[in-house]
Each structure stands twice: as structure tokens, then as C-alpha cells.
Design an enzyme around this catalytic site. Structure first.
Site, PDB file in Angstrom:
ATOM      1  N   THR A 173      -1.105   0.802 -10.257  1.00 40.53           N
ATOM      2  CA  THR A 173      -2.383   0.206  -9.851  1.00 40.53           C
ATOM      3  C   THR A 173      -3.226   1.136  -8.979  1.00 40.53           C
ATOM      4  OG1 THR A 173      -3.410  -1.843  -9.076  1.00 40.53           O
ATOM      5  CG2 THR A 173      -1.559  -1.007  -7.783  1.00 40.53           C
ATOM      6  N   ASP A 209      -4.778  -9.817  -8.241  1.00 40.34           N
ATOM      7  CA  ASP A 209      -5.020  -8.845  -9.320  1.00 40.34           C
ATOM      8  C   ASP A 209      -3.824  -8.096  -9.911  1.00 40.34           C
ATOM      9  OD1 ASP A 209      -4.852  -7.485  -6.888  1.00 40.34           O
ATOM     10  OD2 ASP A 209      -6.836  -6.586  -6.982  1.00 40.34           O
ATOM     11  N   ARG A 260       0.493   3.738  -3.151  1.00 39.37           N
ATOM     12  CA  ARG A 260      -0.143   5.030  -2.870  1.00 39.37           C
ATOM     13  C   ARG A 260       0.887   6.138  -2.667  1.00 39.37           C
ATOM     14  NH1 ARG A 260      -5.774   3.807   0.265  1.00 39.37           N
ATOM     15  NH2 ARG A 260      -5.779   1.574  -0.028  1.00 39.37           N
ATOM     16  N   GLU A 301       0.834  -1.210   0.000  1.00 39.93           N
ATOM     17  CA  GLU A 301       0.000   0.000   0.000  1.00 39.93           C
ATOM     18  C   GLU A 301       0.864   1.252   0.000  1.00 39.93           C
ATOM     19  OE1 GLU A 301      -3.136   0.064  -0.484  1.00 39.93           O
ATOM     20  OE2 GLU A 301      -3.920  -1.870   0.141  1.00 39.93           O
ATOM     21  N   GLU A 343     -12.556   0.255  -9.802  1.00 37.21           N
ATOM     22  CA  GLU A 343     -12.205  -0.713 -10.874  1.00 37.21           C
ATOM     23  C   GLU A 343     -13.153  -0.710 -12.068  1.00 37.21           C
ATOM     24  OE1 GLU A 343     -12.285  -1.450  -7.600  1.00 37.21           O
ATOM     25  OE2 GLU A 343     -10.131  -1.603  -7.214  1.00 37.21           O
TER      26      GLU A 343
END
Ligand code: DMJ
Length: 606
Positions: A584, A364, A235, A231, A498
Site C-alpha cells: 500500500t 482502505d 513504509r 506505518e 492515490e
């Protein structure tokens, strides 16, 4: 004489002999003392070790008095100055004093920073940045819609600015800061970092500056907090790198590299597969307690490549590139049950955990980053492309099916059994298939574009079959059910991107107006059901006309959902896909023309 002395000694009594001996020894001691202790400069020098000169400042005779006097004057002057300052301070108001203390504190902090501040980064050529412009869509209707999305971004940002500033996220109903375990107990302004590039491309420059100032003054990574490596990478590092490339402001690059250094200890495992979490201060890593047999997660350790290549490019430090290359090599050597990558891998033993495979949660973005590593390398990283193609081929064979109602879905593979359930997270794959169509083997470009369109359609259905026209977290294709959630705890919508992400990719590749139409439906639903006076909140049940809120404004709402919506209603000249690859978390990173670049460390690929 000696004979007579001896005769008289013999005649003496014992007590007399004792007194005489006493007198004699006193006499000898006196002589000895005189020899050693009386001032005799020549003898004294023999025992002098010279320390005197070192320890006691040498004062020339005559100057001693003057020196003491000047010292006394100085002390007196210091005293008077201190007294004067104290008197002045007493005359000052509380606020003036506070401000003074703050200035002094900042100065000390700055001095400290300068002292052990970051080493300067080597100058590297900035990749040619194409398409950092307004992206005016042209027609007034589309422009109006885009303005609405910009207004929503402003509402989300302003609310966070007002109620959650500096916290990771916002509770828009309670109107206060919020955080989750992915950020440990840190307070690192995740929303600020995640939102920066969206603010930039929307032209919200005052807000961008405000965020930049906060980062310059407050973003500090020496915190005793156990954070998620994945994360923080997608991010924070992704967000900072994108902000750097878009704005050219050095501070973002420097902060990205500083933070990345703190993540490196997570790779100190027997296999080099990183821990899921690392303490930013101590460097101690560990895995999530819920993960199968102490495993690391495929979608986490497999989603570092893009950012780490850029980190090596910008910092000149080969470590980042080496870490991700090592992961890729290790995976290439492993057996894959049915050609599939399980979601779990133990970083101690290097063995797979449970044989679960997913294109949604836990798997994913591993697939996404294989494709994007190839694109980001200007299509030179053919190893990544081949790995992606092989993985997708196995996924199509085992996980992708058509429901009785004709909806294409991607299920979850669990120990040889296909669960006919698809997550909201999995919906990103529609965009991925479309993005990977060009360059796919056996000229299957048309097939993958079609597959992307089918996934987009299925995911739109999952929205359309709800009361709020917002998609549930997971939906089934079983026992007569088609694209609807069954379990109560799968009916929530937490502002995820998404489905909209896939609409945007499909729009870019097909320009079919239905994607803008679907995007607009979602925009309206979000504005109607998730907007509150203190920002935007997730909802707990998309099938209820009277939904309750989860009271969280996720940072990815600003980073991804609103950015993809804005791009959907912009011209294609804003961040063209030939020049930019989105990580992503929707942070755009420029394509690196690897044919002309040698990454430090790439020579030792052996
Ligand atoms: C985002 O943080 C990223 O897209 C990640 O890859 C998974 N999904 C969340 C938002 O839903």
C-alpha cells in the site's frame, strides 16, 4: 597428700585462695595455648581448608624474587608506553584526535554488534525477478516526460539529502528535518527507506548507494520511541523488503527482520488484534486516543499480511505468518452489520466499535490487502479472494452511488447513513477494482474494470474543478455540489498518490492515452505549485490561486507519487503486474509461488 592439701586449703584466707586460683588458671591457659598455637605442622594440617593455595598464587621458593622483578618491569614498560602515547596525542591536531576517537567509537560499536549481532537468516531461494529493467517507453515524447519525473525525484531526494538527512521527513521551506507522531520521537530516516526502491527503478544508483550506506551505519531500532505499527510496516518493512528483492543486498533483509521483531509485542493483546502503536524499546503497546472506544483500526491491523508473509518466508520464523492468519480467522468469525466491516475493533473485547465503514481513511488498505494477498500467493490464497469479493459486494450495495451529474463516487457509511463525501484516499479504489477485475465472480471482470474507470474519472474531476488542478483531501456530492471540497480544512493537497496510482493501474489495463494525459496534468501542477527551492511541499488550498504551503515533504511523495508517475510513463515490462504486487506504500514485492512453497507455521492452521 590430697588430705594434707585439703587441710591447708581450708586454712587459707579468701584472698589467698583467690590469688592461687588466678595463678592456676593462667597456667592452664598457657598450656592450652601452647597446644594449639605453637607451630606444629601435623596439628596445623588438621585445620587447613586448603584455601591458601586457591587465593594466593603459588610461587616456588627462589622464583618469587624473579616474578616480582618481571612484574615491576612490565608496569614500568606500560607506564612508559602510556607516557609516550600521551605525548604523541598532545602533538596531534584537534581534528586528528576527533577522527581517532570516532574510529575507536565505531570499532567498539561494531564489536558490540558482532557480539550480540543478528542470527544469520536461513538461505531461501530468491523468487524469479522479472522486469527489473529500464522500462524504456520507446517514444521520445513519453521518454522526455519520464525524464522530467526523474528530475523531480532527484530534486526531492537531493533537498532531503541536504537539509533533512537522517530525519524522517523534510520541511522544504524551513529547510530542516521534520517528523510526525506516526514515527514517535524517532529519527529513523523514513524518507531514505521509503525512497530506496524508487531510486533503484529510476536508475539513480549513486543516490541508492548513499541511502544504503546510511541504513548500514545508522538505522537502529532499539530506540525509545512509540511508533505506528501500520506505518512502520508499510513504509519501513515494505521499503526494506522491496529494496532487498530489487537489489539483492542482504542488509535490507536483515534490517527488515530486525525491525519486525520489534513490532511483535504489539500483538500481545487479549485477542491478538495488535495495538496501533508500540514502543520499540519497551514493547508496550496502546491505541490512538481518538479511536472509537479504545479500538484498533481496520486499515491498520488489516494491512500487515503481505509484508508478514514475506517476513516468514525470508526469516523462517512462523510468528509473522501466524499473527496475520490469526487476525484473518478472527475477522471471519465475526458478524458484519449489513455485510460491512466497521473501521473500529476493540483489541481487548474483540467487539466492533462505531459502525462506520470506509474505503478511504481507516478502512482502505484492508480491502486492498485481501486482493493483494491472493495475487501475491500466485492466486492460491482463495480464502483471501473470497473475503475480498464478499466485502466489495457489500460496499457496492451500500456505499457506491452515482451523483446527479453522473459521477460515480464511494461514500462513507456511518451507523446506517451514507455520507455523500469521498476522500482523496478513497481514489486508490479505482486501481484496486481494475486490479481485481480478472478473477472476480460471475464473470464480472468487465463490470469492475468499468467501475475502476468511473472512479478514475470522478477523481480526475476532483482535480480538474480546482484552481491548481490538484485534488482536495475530501470532496462532496451533495446539495448541487459535485466533486468539490466545502470545508476549508478539506481543501489541502499534501502530495498524496492515490489518484495517480489509479491512473497507472488503469493505464496498464486499458492503455487508454487519457490516463497518461491526466498523469501529465498532475505532474505539471505539482511541479508548478508544490516545488520550492528546498524540495516539494503540500499546499493548503487547491482552490486558491495564491496558495500557502504546509511545509512538509511527505515520505510517500518519493515512495508512491513519483514512482507511480514514473511507471505511468514507462513500458509495461518494468515491474509487470503478473510478477510483482505493490504494497500500500507502492513497494513492489514479488509474487510467491505458493504451490511450491511451504511457509513455516502454515501446517498448523487448524
Ligand atoms: C500512504 O502512506 C499509503 O498509501 C497508505 O495506505 C494511505 N495513504 C498514504 C498516502 O496518502
Amino acid at each position: 597428700v590430697p588430705v594434707s592439701l585439703l587441710t591447708s586449703w581450708a586454712t587459707l584466707r579468701l584472698s589467698e585462695k583467690f590469688i592461687l586460683l588466678l595463678i592456676l588458671s593462667a597456667f592452664i591457659t598457657l598450656c592450652f595455648g601452647a597446644f594449639f598455637f605453637l607451630p606444629d605442622s601435623s596439628k596445623h594440617k588438621r585445620f587447613d581448608l586448603g584455601l591458601e593455595d586457591v587465593l594466593i598464587p603459588h610461587i616456588e621458593p627462589g622464583k618469587e624474587g624473579k616474578h616480582n622483578e618481571s612484574l615491576r618491569d612490565k608496569i614500568r614498560a606500560d607506564h612508559e608506553r602510556a607516557l609516550q602515547e600521551a605525548k604523541e596525542k598532545l602533538r596531534k591536531s584537534k581534528d586528528e584526535l576527533k577522527a581517532e576517537i570516532q574510529t575507536e567509537k565505531t570499532k567498539v560499536a561494531e564489536d558490540l554488534k558482532k557480539k550480540d549481532g543478528p542470527k544469520p537468516l536461513p538461505p531461501v531461494p530468491m523468487p524469479k525477478l522479472v522486469g527489473v529493467n529500464d522500462g524504456d517507453p520507446g517514444d521520445p515524447d513519453t521518454k522526455e516526460k519520464r525524464d522530467k519525473i526523474r528530475e523531480m525525484m532527484k530534486h526531492a531526494w537531493d533537498s532531503y539529502r541536504q537539509y533533512g538527512w537522517g530525519h524522517n521527513e523534510l520541511k522544504p521551506l524551513a529547510k530542516k528535518g521534520h517528523s510526525t507522531n506516526i514515527f514517535g520521537n524517532s529519527q529513523m530516516g523514513a524518507t531514505i527507506v521509503d525512497a530506496l526502491d524508487t531510486l533503484y527503478i529510476m536508475g539513480l544508483h549513486d543516490e541508492f548507494k548513499d541511502g544504503q550506506e546510511w541504513i548500514e551505519q545508522n538505522l537502529d531500532f532499539s530506540v525509545n520511541a512509540e511508533v505506528s505499527v501500520f506505518e512502520v510496516n508499510i513504509r519501513f518493512i515494505g521499503g526494506l523488503l522491496a529494496a532487498y528483492y530489487l537489489s539483492g543486498q542482504e542488509v535490507f533483509k536483515v534490517k527488515a527482520v530486525q525491525l519486525a521483531e520489534k513490532l511483535l509485542p504489539a500483538f500481545n493483546t487479549p485477542t491478538g488484534i495488535p495495538w496501533a502503536m508500540v514502543n520499540l524499546k519497551s514493547g508496550v503497546g496502546r491505541n490512538w486516543g481518538w479511536a472509537s472506544a479504545g479500538s484498533s483500526i481496520l486499515a491498520e491491523f488489516g494491512t500487515l499480511h503481505m509484508e508478514f508473509v514475506h517476513l516468514t518466508y525470508l526469516s523462517g520464523n512462523p510468528a509473522y505468518y501466524e499473527k496475520v492468519r490469526h487476525i484473518r480467522k478472527l475477522l471471519a468469525k465475526m458478524d458484519r452489520p449489513n455485510g460491512l466491516y466497521p473501521n473500529y475493533l476493540n483489541p481487548r473485547t474483540g467487539r466492533w466499535g462505531q459502525h462506520h465503514t470506509s474505503v478511504g481513511g481507516l478502512g482502505d488498505s484492508f480491502y486492498e490487502y485481501l486482493l493483494k494477498a491472493w495475487l501475491m500467493s500466485d492466486k492460491t490464497d482463495t480464502e483471501a479472494r473470497k473475503t475480498y469479493d464478499d466485502a466489495i459486494e457489500a460496499i457496492e450495495r451500500h456505499l457506491i452511488r452515482k451523483s446527479n451529474g453522473g459521477l460515480t463516487f464511494i461514500g462513507e457509511w456511518k451507523n446506517g447513513h451514507l455520507e455523500r463525501k469521498m476522500g482523496h484516499l478513497t481514489c486508490f479504489a479505482g486501481g484496486m477494482f481494475a486490479l481485481g477485475a480478472d478473477g472476480s465472480p460471475d464473470d464480472k471482470a468487465g463490470h469492475y474494470l468499468q467501475l475502476g474507470a468511473e472512479i478514475a474519472h470522478t477523481c480526475h474531476e476532483s482535480y480538474d474543478r480546482t484552481v491548481l488542478k490538484l485534488g482536495p483531501e475530501a470532496f462532496k456530492f451533495d446539495s448541487g455540489l459535485e466533486a468539490v471540497a466545502v470545508r476549508q480544512n478539506e481543501k489541502y493537497y499534501i502530495l498524496r498518490p492515490e489518484v495517480i496510482e489509479t491512473y497507472w493501474y488503469m493505464w496498464r489495463f486499458t492503455h487508454d492515452p487519457k490516463y497518461r494525459q491526466w498523469g501529465w496534468e498532475a505532474t505539471q501542477a505539482i511541479d508548478k505549485y508544490c516545488r520550492v527551492s528546498g524540495g516539494f511541499s503540500g499546499v493548503k488550498d487547491v482552490y486558491s490561486s495564491n496558495p500557502t504551503y504546509d511545509d512538509v515533504q511527505q515520505s510517500f511523495f518519493l515512495a508512491e507519487t513519483l514512482k507511480y508517475l514514473y511507471l505511468l510513463f514507462s513500458g509495461d515490462d518494468l515491474l509487470p503486474l503478473e510478477n510483482w504486487v505493490f504494497n500500500t506504500e507502492a513497494h513492489p514485492l514479488p509474487v510467491l509461488h505458493m504451490a511450491n512453497i511451504t511457509l513455516p507455521g502454515s501446517q498448523n492452521q487448524g
